[in-house]
Design a protein around this motif. Structure first.
Motif, PDB file in Angstrom:
ATOM      1  N   PRO B  17      17.111  34.274  26.804  1.00 53.67           N
ATOM      2  CA  PRO B  17      17.478  34.924  25.536  1.00 53.67           C
ATOM      3  C   PRO B  17      16.744  36.253  25.339  1.00 53.67           C
ATOM      4  CG  PRO B  17      15.994  33.086  25.122  1.00 53.67           C
ATOM      5  CD  PRO B  17      16.247  33.107  26.596  1.00 53.67           C
ATOM      6  N   LEU B  18      15.709  36.512  26.149  1.00 59.58           N
ATOM      7  CA  LEU B  18      14.996  37.783  26.050  1.00 59.58           C
ATOM      8  C   LEU B  18      15.492  38.738  27.139  1.00 59.58           C
ATOM      9  CD1 LEU B  18      13.240  36.084  24.178  1.00 59.58           C
ATOM     10  CD2 LEU B  18      11.229  37.124  25.184  1.00 59.58           C
ATOM     11  N   HIS B  19      15.181  40.004  26.958  1.00 57.98           N
ATOM     12  CA  HIS B  19      15.654  41.026  27.901  1.00 57.98           C
ATOM     13  C   HIS B  19      14.504  41.923  28.338  1.00 57.98           C
ATOM     14  CE1 HIS B  19      19.725  39.857  26.712  1.00 57.98           C
ATOM     15  NE2 HIS B  19      19.311  39.892  25.466  1.00 57.98           N
ATOM     16  N   CYS B  20      13.328  41.348  28.517  1.00 57.03           N
ATOM     17  CA  CYS B  20      12.117  42.162  28.742  1.00 57.03           C
ATOM     18  C   CYS B  20      12.306  43.205  29.832  1.00 57.03           C
ATOM     19  CB  CYS B  20      10.937  41.264  29.092  1.00 57.03           C
ATOM     20  SG  CYS B  20      10.623  40.035  27.820  1.00 57.03           S
ATOM     21  N   VAL B  21      11.835  44.393  29.527  1.00 57.98           N
ATOM     22  CA  VAL B  21      12.056  45.526  30.419  1.00 57.98           C
ATOM     23  C   VAL B  21      11.182  45.469  31.671  1.00 57.98           C
ATOM     24  CG1 VAL B  21      12.909  47.091  28.659  1.00 57.98           C
ATOM     25  CG2 VAL B  21      10.444  46.903  29.028  1.00 57.98           C
ATOM     26  N   TYR B  22      10.184  44.553  31.686  1.00 62.28           N
ATOM     27  CA  TYR B  22       9.309  44.431  32.864  1.00 62.28           C
ATOM     28  C   TYR B  22       9.595  43.140  33.628  1.00 62.28           C
ATOM     29  CZ  TYR B  22       6.957  41.567  29.418  1.00 62.28           C
ATOM     30  OH  TYR B  22       6.702  40.631  28.462  1.00 62.28           O
ATOM     31  N   CYS B  23      10.711  42.492  33.365  1.00 63.14           N
ATOM     32  CA  CYS B  23      10.998  41.176  33.945  1.00 63.14           C
ATOM     33  C   CYS B  23      10.829  41.191  35.460  1.00 63.14           C
ATOM     34  CB  CYS B  23      12.410  40.736  33.581  1.00 63.14           C
ATOM     35  SG  CYS B  23      12.788  39.090  34.208  1.00 63.14           S
ATOM     36  N   LEU B  64      13.649  26.692  29.023  1.00 59.60           N
ATOM     37  CA  LEU B  64      14.191  25.893  27.919  1.00 59.60           C
ATOM     38  C   LEU B  64      15.707  26.006  27.817  1.00 59.60           C
ATOM     39  CD1 LEU B  64      11.423  26.848  25.384  1.00 59.60           C
ATOM     40  CD2 LEU B  64      11.879  24.501  26.135  1.00 59.60           C
ATOM     41  N   ALA B  65      16.292  26.969  28.503  1.00 59.62           N
ATOM     42  CA  ALA B  65      17.757  27.077  28.505  1.00 59.62           C
ATOM     43  C   ALA B  65      18.398  25.903  29.260  1.00 59.62           C
ATOM     44  CB  ALA B  65      18.193  28.406  29.121  1.00 59.62           C
ATOM     45  N   ARG B  66      17.589  25.181  30.038  1.00 58.57           N
ATOM     46  CA  ARG B  66      18.102  23.981  30.708  1.00 58.57           C
ATOM     47  C   ARG B  66      17.999  22.816  29.726  1.00 58.57           C
ATOM     48  NH1 ARG B  66      19.234  23.637  36.691  1.00 58.57           N
ATOM     49  NH2 ARG B  66      19.131  21.432  36.186  1.00 58.57           N
ATOM     50  N   THR B  67      19.120  22.126  29.507  1.00 56.87           N
ATOM     51  CA  THR B  67      19.093  21.019  28.548  1.00 56.87           C
ATOM     52  C   THR B  67      18.355  19.805  29.116  1.00 56.87           C
ATOM     53  OG1 THR B  67      21.237  20.356  29.378  1.00 56.87           O
ATOM     54  CG2 THR B  67      21.214  21.694  27.369  1.00 56.87           C
ATOM     55  N   ASP B  68      18.130  19.789  30.438  1.00 57.59           N
ATOM     56  CA  ASP B  68      17.464  18.635  31.060  1.00 57.59           C
ATOM     57  C   ASP B  68      15.978  18.887  31.316  1.00 57.59           C
ATOM     58  OD1 ASP B  68      17.695  20.542  33.009  1.00 57.59           O
ATOM     59  OD2 ASP B  68      18.635  19.253  34.507  1.00 57.59           O
ATOM     60  N   LEU B  69      15.387  19.880  30.640  1.00 58.98           N
ATOM     61  CA  LEU B  69      13.992  20.231  30.955  1.00 58.98           C
ATOM     62  C   LEU B  69      13.032  19.055  30.756  1.00 58.98           C
ATOM     63  CD1 LEU B  69      12.169  22.527  31.941  1.00 58.98           C
ATOM     64  CD2 LEU B  69      11.699  23.055  29.551  1.00 58.98           C
ATOM     65  N   ILE B  70      13.266  18.246  29.734  1.00 64.74           N
ATOM     66  CA  ILE B  70      12.377  17.102  29.488  1.00 64.74           C
ATOM     67  C   ILE B  70      12.391  16.148  30.685  1.00 64.74           C
ATOM     68  CG2 ILE B  70      12.052  15.060  27.997  1.00 64.74           C
ATOM     69  CD1 ILE B  70      13.191  16.999  25.709  1.00 64.74           C
ATOM     70  N   GLU B  71      13.599  15.914  31.214  1.00 63.19           N
ATOM     71  CA  GLU B  71      13.700  15.052  32.401  1.00 63.19           C
ATOM     72  C   GLU B  71      12.977  15.657  33.598  1.00 63.19           C
ATOM     73  OE1 GLU B  71      17.878  13.410  33.218  1.00 63.19           O
ATOM     74  OE2 GLU B  71      18.152  14.688  31.452  1.00 63.19           O
ATOM     75  N   LEU B  72      13.081  16.978  33.735  1.00 61.73           N
ATOM     76  CA  LEU B  72      12.438  17.637  34.884  1.00 61.73           C
ATOM     77  C   LEU B  72      10.917  17.561  34.787  1.00 61.73           C
ATOM     78  CD1 LEU B  72      14.687  20.825  35.394  1.00 61.73           C
ATOM     79  CD2 LEU B  72      14.933  18.526  36.373  1.00 61.73           C
ATOM     80  N   ILE B  73      10.390  17.717  33.569  1.00 64.90           N
ATOM     81  CA  ILE B  73       8.933  17.599  33.375  1.00 64.90           C
ATOM     82  C   ILE B  73       8.492  16.162  33.703  1.00 64.90           C
ATOM     83  CG2 ILE B  73       7.076  17.621  31.625  1.00 64.90           C
ATOM     84  CD1 ILE B  73       7.938  20.457  32.264  1.00 64.90           C
TER      85      ILE B  73
END
Lengths: 91, 377
Positions: B17-23, B64-73
């Motif tokens: 959701p961010l667009h950081c210029v130094y990504c 956090l854009a992954r809806t399965d992050l809790i499962e992955l952790i």
């Protein structure tokens, strides 16, 4: 921060924990892991947030009866102070 | 026999959701359709644990854009790994944070773009700053490690002292003050991001003072910008020596940027095991050790410390991945870095932060200054 006071209860800081297999225990923390052996292991195993610093020193002094008790106190204090600066131990 | 890798960098998605210029993501982002499934990531994490890795760093894009992050952790913890979430915090609320902690999250790292809201949102290309502050308070209710990551550059370095005071109030155990490194989007935006020597010298003094003042309270790790250093950084601790990075579509890389290197093909976890890739694949062996090294690295005492510097930087600046990193003062191509430094110091101006009603409008208003990171297809 000064070294731990007698009544303080040293413990692993938030987000730091034991890991690794039983025979090869490490402290895991955000930047890495420390493999502990010998005295370091004996000190940190006692830093459970329940024992006070003076209780820990007392136990270590019994364990290492031949070493000057004041040296044990000074060395243990320094060791914990260094880990506190790295934010691996709190007291 | 090569020793085990120490840590896995799991780039679970390039969506953000961010667009950081130094990504630091590559400009060619991995598409959403090609992302690994939950089961595929679970297998990767299990393999990582068996290979003896100790840490799993979840990053992106925005994990956090992954809806399965809790499962992955949870899968990472079950595999015996220490779990670190590197995030903007967007997509995290009280309840989801609690679920992540319950699943075994050990450490959370939140990036801040600035202490000043207008500037922070301008650099990120998104209105994220206020949420991050709120979230930091929420994080402190849990017994996990909390690091604030601050990326510094020409546009925010002039108020570094203010940023450190701001971070103190967020009460993390750690702060990482990282100068921008010029890969991907940051390289494209280098002119706007590269600090002047005066800015850098002032920052070094401020950080030294803060380290002293905050000792025992906040641990400060700082990364020196390599364009101003005498010797190059030991990029990733050496090629194929410590880390494996898995990109969103399962490609296994020795670092964030390696995909830019021509003539190298990288294996995919869909086709090969991590163990085979680490030990046998030609990509991981390509710049491992010293055999590939040119002069002056080959006969240099520092070759075991910095491993010839960064292969990607060598390629990005000279067009040849085989040469000494031009950041090194001994490199034949060092004049490239010297001229970038000269250019950065010939102009001491900084921009005024811009606000806009939409991201598209912000892009339009800032085309002369930089390009924002966009999202994958």
């Amino acid at each position: 921060m000064p070294p731990p006071a007698d009544g303080s209860q040293p413990r692993l800081a938030a987000g730091c924990r034991w890991g690794g297999p039983d025979q090869d225990r490490v402290i895991l923390f955000p930047e890495g892991a420390i493999k502990l052996q010998g005295t370091g292991l004996q000190i940190l195993e006692r830093c459970d947030g329940t024992r006070t610093f003076s209780e820990i020193i007392g136990e270590l002094q019994k364990e290492f009866g031949k070493t000057d008790p004041e040296k044990i106190r000074a060395d243990t204090g320094l060791f914990l102070e260094q880990l506190q600066r790295k934010r691996i131990v709190d007291y | 026999m090569v020793s085990n890798p120490l840590a896995l960098i799991a780039e679970v998605t390039h969506r953000c959701p961010l667009h950081c210029v130094y990504c630091s993501n590559p400009m060619q982002l991995a598409g959403t359709q090609s992302e690994l499934s939950t089961a595929e990531w679970t297998s990767v994490l299990q393999q990582a644990g068996k290979l003896g890795m100790l840490h799993a760093h979840f990053t992106g894009g925005e994990p956090l854009a992954r809806t399965d992050l809790i499962e992955l952790i949870a899968a990472a913890r079950a595999a015996g790994l220490y779990t670190n979430l590197i995030t903007s915090g967007i997509g995290l609320n009280e309840q989801r944070l609690k679920s992540l902690v319950d699943a075994g999250l050990d450490h959370i790292q939140i990036s801040f773009q600035d202490s000043r809201e207008g500037s922070a949102n301008w650099i990120a290309g998104a209105k994220a700053h206020a949420h991050k502050i709120e979230l930091s308070r929420e994080i402190r209710k849990h017994k996990i490690a909390f690091t604030v990551n601050l990326v510094v550059h020409r546009q925010n370095l002039d108020h570094l002292e203010e940023m450190i005071v701001f971070i103190e109030q967020l009460n993390p155990e750690r702060v990482e003050i990282a100068h921008t490194q010029y890969y991907g989007w940051a390289l494209a935006n280098r002119e706007a991001l590269m600090p002047t020597r005066a800015q850098l010298e002032k920052a070094v003094a401020i950080i030294a003072e803060a380290e002293k003042r905050l000792a025992g309270k906040i641990r400060i790790d700082s990364v020196v910008p390599d364009y101003y250093a005498k010797y190059p950084k030991a990029c990733m601790g050496g090629w194929g020596r410590r880390l494996m990075l898995i990109n969103p579509s399962g490609k296994v890389l020795p670092c964030h940027a390696a995909e830019v290197l021509p003539g190298l093909s990288f294996e995919n976890v869909r086709e090969n095991t991590l163990s085979w890739i680490w030990q046998e694949s030609s990509s991981f062996q390509r710049f491992r050790g010293e055999d590939w090294m040119p002069e002056p690295c080959r006969s240099c005492d520092r070759r075991t410390e910095d491993f010839g510097g960064c292969r990607c930087q060598a390629f990005l600046l000279t067009g040849d991945a085989m040469v000494t990193d031009p950041a090194c003062s001994l490199a034949p191509a060092h004049s490239i870095v010297e001229s970038a430094v000269r250019e950065a110091n010939s102009n001491v101006e900084i921009e005024q932060p811009v606000t806009a009603t939409s991201f598209v409008q912000l892009q339009k208003l800032t085309t002369d200054v930089w390009s924002y990171r966009t999202n994958p297809e």
